[in-house]
Motif scaffolding. Structure first.
Motif, PDB file in Angstrom:
ATOM      1  N   ARG A 192       3.464   8.412  14.507  1.00  0.00           N
ATOM      2  CA  ARG A 192       2.733   7.524  13.290  1.00  0.00           C
ATOM      3  C   ARG A 192       2.968   5.946  13.532  1.00  0.00           C
ATOM      4  N   HIS A 193       3.993   5.724  14.317  1.00  0.00           N
ATOM      5  CA  HIS A 193       4.077   4.339  14.370  1.00  0.00           C
ATOM      6  C   HIS A 193       3.314   3.809  15.514  1.00  0.00           C
ATOM      7  N   ASP A 230       1.678   4.470  -2.766  1.00  0.00           N
ATOM      8  CA  ASP A 230       1.170   6.007  -2.291  1.00  0.00           C
ATOM      9  C   ASP A 230       2.272   6.932  -2.487  1.00  0.00           C
ATOM     10  N   ASP A 231       2.163   7.897  -3.408  1.00  0.00           N
ATOM     11  CA  ASP A 231       3.266   8.800  -3.948  1.00  0.00           C
ATOM     12  C   ASP A 231       3.789   9.293  -2.769  1.00  0.00           C
ATOM     13  N   ALA A 232       2.789   9.862  -1.664  1.00  0.00           N
ATOM     14  CA  ALA A 232       3.256  10.776  -0.689  1.00  0.00           C
ATOM     15  C   ALA A 232       4.228  10.157   0.421  1.00  0.00           C
ATOM     16  N   LEU A 233       4.170   8.797   0.286  1.00  0.00           N
ATOM     17  CA  LEU A 233       5.171   8.219   1.140  1.00  0.00           C
ATOM     18  C   LEU A 233       6.772   7.859   0.471  1.00  0.00           C
ATOM     19  N   ARG A 234       7.695   8.204   0.980  1.00  0.00           N
ATOM     20  CA  ARG A 234       8.758   7.987   0.500  1.00  0.00           C
ATOM     21  C   ARG A 234       9.715   7.298   1.133  1.00  0.00           C
ATOM     22  N   LYS A 284       0.627  -1.059   0.030  1.00  0.00           N
ATOM     23  CA  LYS A 284       0.123   0.026   0.036  1.00  0.00           C
ATOM     24  C   LYS A 284       0.855   1.318   0.008  1.00  0.00           C
ATOM     25  N   ALA A 285       2.089   1.179   0.907  1.00  0.00           N
ATOM     26  CA  ALA A 285       2.860   2.330   1.027  1.00  0.00           C
ATOM     27  C   ALA A 285       3.528   2.636  -0.384  1.00  0.00           C
ATOM     28  N   ASP A 319      10.172   4.492   6.984  1.00  0.00           N
ATOM     29  CA  ASP A 319       9.938   5.182   8.342  1.00  0.00           C
ATOM     30  C   ASP A 319       8.592   6.143   8.318  1.00  0.00           C
ATOM     31  N   GLU A 320       8.112   6.494   7.165  1.00  0.00           N
ATOM     32  CA  GLU A 320       6.995   7.258   7.179  1.00  0.00           C
ATOM     33  C   GLU A 320       6.004   6.687   7.232  1.00  0.00           C
ATOM     34  N   VAL A 321       5.801   5.053   7.168  1.00  0.00           N
ATOM     35  CA  VAL A 321       4.940   4.329   7.189  1.00  0.00           C
ATOM     36  C   VAL A 321       4.677   3.823   8.620  1.00  0.00           C
ATOM     37  N   PRO A 322       3.298   4.015   8.974  1.00  0.00           N
ATOM     38  CA  PRO A 322       2.940   3.602  10.254  1.00  0.00           C
ATOM     39  C   PRO A 322       3.359   1.973  10.494  1.00  0.00           C
ATOM     40  N   ARG A 371      -6.140  13.702  -2.981  1.00  0.00           N
ATOM     41  CA  ARG A 371      -6.864  12.513  -2.199  1.00  0.00           C
ATOM     42  C   ARG A 371      -8.254  12.353  -2.427  1.00  0.00           C
TER      43      ARG A 371
END
Lengths: 375, 347
Positions: B133-134, A129-133, A125-126, A136-139, B199
């Motif tokens: 976020r984590h 998604d363009d906004a997640l680079r 999924k990440a 570490d930005e992914v929960p 979005r």
């Protein structure tokens, strides 16, 4: 009340015996790894309790600072101690004292401690998604509170985390990919893979790819296509002698420690890999494939064979090793993540590599020297 | 005898309507002093705008809007177990949406008020409240029977917030928090438009306060009454502090003092020197010496003759200016968020 511990040099046999009594440890913490890294001096150290029992071990590699007889003491993916304990200084203080006595101007280690995990679905999924680079930005799907506590404790004890670039540091990668296999059977593992992986495994079988174990003399065949892979993927290959030394050292310690796999199609070698196993942890360590006959999917077939063999020999984790933290679809590294994600496993973040300067002056000099070498 | 806010009703309503039309999903913010209008008045106005949710700052502010507005009430400051309204149970009503930003709070709320409605807040670069976020996956596991209404972001006002907002929304979408609604504060209109385009699957609910209620300043006029006028000579001593007057002229006693917020200093939100100078003139006052007052006579801001009193201010008018009469109104430029008016009149 926790008793004090002392650290001193131990024999390779004591070292191996201690690890044999545990479920697993990194192969970089085995005495045999010191024999592979012959350009560095190595030492096995042990933690002793008051009654003389060994409570932990570590493999220390000493890297000399140019022109002076002082060393960086490096414990890759180690040491093998009780990281879950609530008082890390009890373990680390005597270690640092011991290493100081051996001429160390600083200590570097990579605690074998996982802090976060991301499942295959989340990563997929990440990436989309363009906004997640970056990863570490992914929960994270799971946080390991004990691992996170180790990170906090190290920072408060004066250790410094080594900066990584895209997750690949000069040392061991911070982000790795694991396929948990312990509580699953082959069918379940196969079902967890994505469709492409399953299709490719089937395709390889149908087109007649055969995977077998090779002997030491076949390392040369592995190396031939490994060099081809290096040219294709633009990395610097290690010489054949390195793999021979690694094979000798690891299989000398345990005949099953390192295995060579060969995937052939109509007599042609199409892929070849090495597998390392310590206890319940198996690592896919090196891989190579030919540019010819990619359509027979030797790489998928050979991975599947390694996974099944690792499971058969009691592994709970099949470790596909390092990934970068990039999720940018235009970054060439993302293909590596996607390949590994296809197994249905999980990305894990380790605590990273940490330094403790003992001599601030020499440590700074070393730091500068390493920076110049890299640039 | 008063400090009065006069509203050009038609113009103001037109502005409110245009903001609401431009922002589907708008959540009007009614907090603190109600931006000078008072919270009850703004709650009624929100009812008139016709949005389904209103946002207040704290639980203590809930009663002031509850009876004047039919929709849901989002409390923006985080739920905490030690708040009096939480302890005595008055924080709970099916119309109230709680903001949660700590794992322990989610667990506690889920235990004590299963079924309560919540938004989960992310810790933005504001670094004020919210979850890392984590922790989102852990939060999802703790929700239990709490009803997740959305995800909440409070962004800083400085710099470019679009990237941060989008990054957070992407993170929330990749997490195990199962919602497609995001409440957020402090994005510009164009940032909101861009975000909606990027979005399309997310329902964006902008919380807007200042730009809604105070967005058209020309619809709002603040007037103070002239209560007394005295002729003074240079060197004459006046006021509580018996300060010597620096020149001949008139002393004006006008309505509006510290109780109204006149002359009070709050750290200003202005970032440029010019902005700072402007806001100093509106609200600031140096401890010693003269300071420019926010009161305008004959087109110019006038000096305070001494620090403002509780309900009046004394101004110095040079002899070159014809003084206004007792009972006249003069203009005042105030910071609405710290001002309490005696009267609010809608034309």
């Amino acid at each position: 009340m926790t008793a004090s511990l002392t650290v001193s040099t131990i024999s390779a046999d004591q070292h191996r015996a201690f690890i044999a009594g545990r479920s697993s440890a990194s192969f970089l913490q085995m005495p045999s790894w010191g024999a592979v890294k012959t350009e560095w001096r190595s030492e096995s150290v042990g933690w002793f309790t008051d009654n003389g029992a060994i409570a932990g071990v570590g493999l220390v590699l000493y890297r000399q600072l140019p022109r002076v007889r002082r060393y960086l003491a490096y414990l890759p993916e180690g040491p093998v101690i009780d990281w879950d304990g609530d008082d890390l200084s009890r373990w680390l203080d005597p270690m640092v004292e011991h290493l100081r006595g051996k001429g160390a101007f600083g200590v570097r280690m990579g605690p074998p401690v996982v802090t976060r995990r991301w499942g295959a679905a989340t990563i997929k999924k990440a990436i989309a998604d363009d906004a997640l680079r970056t990863l570490d930005e992914v929960p994270a799907d799971a946080n390991d509170t004990a691992g996170l506590a180790v990170v906090d404790a190290l920072a408060s004890l004066g250790w410094r985390e080594q900066a990584t670039e895209g997750g690949f540091s000069a040392g061991q990668p911070k982000y790795n990919f694991h396929l948990p296999v312990g509580d699953r059977d082959e069918d379940a593992v196969l079902r967890g893979m994505n469709q492409l992986w399953r299709r490719n495994i089937k395709k390889a079988t149908k087109s007649g790819v055969e995977v077998r174990l090779g002997g030491r003399d076949e390392l040369a065949d592995f190396h031939r296509i490994y060099a081809e892979t290096a040219e294709r993927d633009h990395f610097t290959p290690r010489p054949l002698a390195y793999f021979e030394k690694m094979y000798d050292a690891l299989t000398d310690e345990d005949p099953q420690r390192m295995r060579l796999y060969l995937a052939e199609h109509e007599g042609d070698l199409v892929a070849s890999t090495t597998l390392v196993q310590v206890g319940a942890h198996a690592w896919y360590s090196y891989g190579a494939s030919t540019t010819e006959k990619r359509e027979v999917r030797g790489s998928n077939a050979i991975q599947w064979q390694m996974i099944r063999d690792a499971m058969a020999s009691g592994a709970s984790v099949y470790d596909l090793r390092g990934i970068t933290d990039t999720l940018d679809p235009s970054d060439p590294h993302v293909g590596l993540i996607q390949f590994k994600v296809g197994t249905g496993g999980e990305a894990v973040a380790y605590a990273g590599e940490w330094d403790l300067p003992i001599s601030k002056v020499l440590y700074t000099a070393f730091d500068q020297y390493m920076k110049r070498r890299r640039s | 005898m008063s400090l009065t806010l006069r509203i050009d009703g038609e113009r103001w309503r037109g502005h409110l309507r245009s903001v609401a039309d431009a922002h589907p999903g708008l959540v009007p913010v009614v907090k603190g002093n109600g931006y000078g209008f008072g919270r009850p008045a703004l709650a009624r106005r929100t009812q008139w705008i016709g949005t389904d949710t209103i946002a207040v700052g704290t639980y203590t502010e809930v009663p002031s809007v509850f009876s004047r507005y039919d929709g849901d009430v989002l409390v923006m400051s985080p739920w905490r177990p030690f708040l009096p309204e939480v302890r005595d149970g008055s924080a709970y009503d099916p119309r109230i949406i709680h903001t949660v930003g700590r794992l322990e709070d989610i667990a506690e709320l889920a235990r004590s008020q299963p079924g309560a409605r919540v938004v989960i807040e992310g810790l933005t670069s504001m670094e004020r409240h919210g979850l890392d976020r984590h922790s989102l996956s852990e939060a999802a596991k703790l929700l239990g029977r709490l009803q997740l209404e959305g995800f909440s972001l409070h962004l800083p006002m400085a710099g470019d917030n679009l990237d941060e907002a989008e990054g957070w929304i992407a993170a929330q979408q990749a997490s195990q928090l199962d919602t497609n609604t995001v409440y957020l504060s402090h994005l510009t209109d164009s940032e909101l438009t861009t975000l909606r385009e990027r979005r399309p699957d997310v329902t964006i609910r902008p919380r807007i306060g200042t730009d809604l209620w105070l967005g058209d300043r020309r619809a709002l006029r603040v007037r103070a009454s002239v209560l007394d006028v005295h002729e003074v000579r240079r060197g004459e001593r006046v006021g509580y502090r018996q300060r010597a007057m620096p020149r001949d002229g008139h002393l004006l006693v006008v309505s509006g003092g510290t109780a109204h917020g006149v002359g009070l200093e709050a750290p200003t939100s202005a970032t440029s020197v010019r902005q700072r100078a402007t806001s100093f003139a509106k609200g600031g006052l140096e401890a010693a010496g003269l300071a420019l007052s926010p009161f305008t006579v004959a087109g110019k801001q006038r000096w305070f003759a001494e620090p403002p009193h509780m309900q009046e201010s004394m101004l110095l008018l040079p002899s070159s200016v014809t003084p206004p009469h007792v009972g006249d109104d003069i203009a005042v430029d105030v910071r609405f968020t710290i001002t309490t008016f005696d009267r609010v009149e809608i034309d």
